[in-house]
Design a protein around this motif. Sequence first.
Motif, PDB file in Angstrom:
ATOM      1  N   VAL A 114      -1.317   5.362  10.941  1.00 32.49           N
ATOM      2  CA  VAL A 114      -0.809   4.565   9.831  1.00 32.49           C
ATOM      3  C   VAL A 114       0.508   5.143   9.314  1.00 32.49           C
ATOM      4  N   VAL A 115       1.265   4.276   8.658  1.00 28.69           N
ATOM      5  CA  VAL A 115       2.442   4.654   7.883  1.00 28.69           C
ATOM      6  C   VAL A 115       2.151   4.203   6.456  1.00 28.69           C
ATOM      7  N   LEU A 116       2.376   5.076   5.496  1.00 31.87           N
ATOM      8  CA  LEU A 116       2.160   4.746   4.100  1.00 31.87           C
ATOM      9  C   LEU A 116       3.494   4.362   3.461  1.00 31.87           C
ATOM     10  N   VAL A 117       3.494   3.264   2.723  1.00 32.69           N
ATOM     11  CA  VAL A 117       4.681   2.805   2.003  1.00 32.69           C
ATOM     12  C   VAL A 117       4.286   2.674   0.541  1.00 32.69           C
ATOM     13  N   ALA A 118       4.629   3.705  -0.239  1.00 38.55           N
ATOM     14  CA  ALA A 118       4.166   3.811  -1.625  1.00 38.55           C
ATOM     15  C   ALA A 118       5.279   3.512  -2.615  1.00 38.55           C
ATOM     16  N   HIS A 119       4.888   2.884  -3.724  1.00 40.79           N
ATOM     17  CA  HIS A 119       5.820   2.634  -4.821  1.00 40.79           C
ATOM     18  C   HIS A 119       5.224   3.153  -6.122  1.00 40.79           C
TER      19      HIS A 119
END
Length: 182
Positions: free
Chosen positions: A60-65
């Motif tokens: 997985v790749v995490l894309v956090a805001h």
Amino acid sequence: MAVQVLTLPGWLSSGPQHWQTRWEQRYGFVRVEQHDWLTPRRGDWMARLEDVVGDAAGPVVLVAHSLGCILTAAWAVHSRHTGRVRGALLVAPGDVEQPDLAAHLPGWAPIVRRALPFSSVLVASRDDPYCRFERAQGLAADWGSRFIDAGARGHLNAESGLGDWPEALDWIAPWRDAAPGV
């Protein structure tokens, strides 16, 4: 095996014009839905992220805001699944140690400041009302993240006028495109 991109919105989630939502609709990225967006509990959010990463079919790749960045750091300390993470894009971390945010988000401070066990990029704006620029630089250093100065663009959300934000897609491309096992 295909890499799954997981989006981790912040407090109150990401609305229809937010770049995270646009990426989900356009590219099939998957939002990690939380049980309570209004009154988030760090332990609950960490458990949910652990379940989603653990159930993923592959890397997985995490894309956090915003609060999603703080979640990523807290989760990484306790997770058994960090080896599945190819990388994390951490955008506009919310400084939950600021008194005004801490009042709305009890239980999120202190911010975990240990190096992440996977590659990461932290992107911050010079005029983010939820995290001073210097503070974001310090978080990037603590987490071992490459730091990107986004200029003066506010909280890097829907109101920032980023649209589909293709520039940021370039930052996650190496993790998405890496050969299996890399």
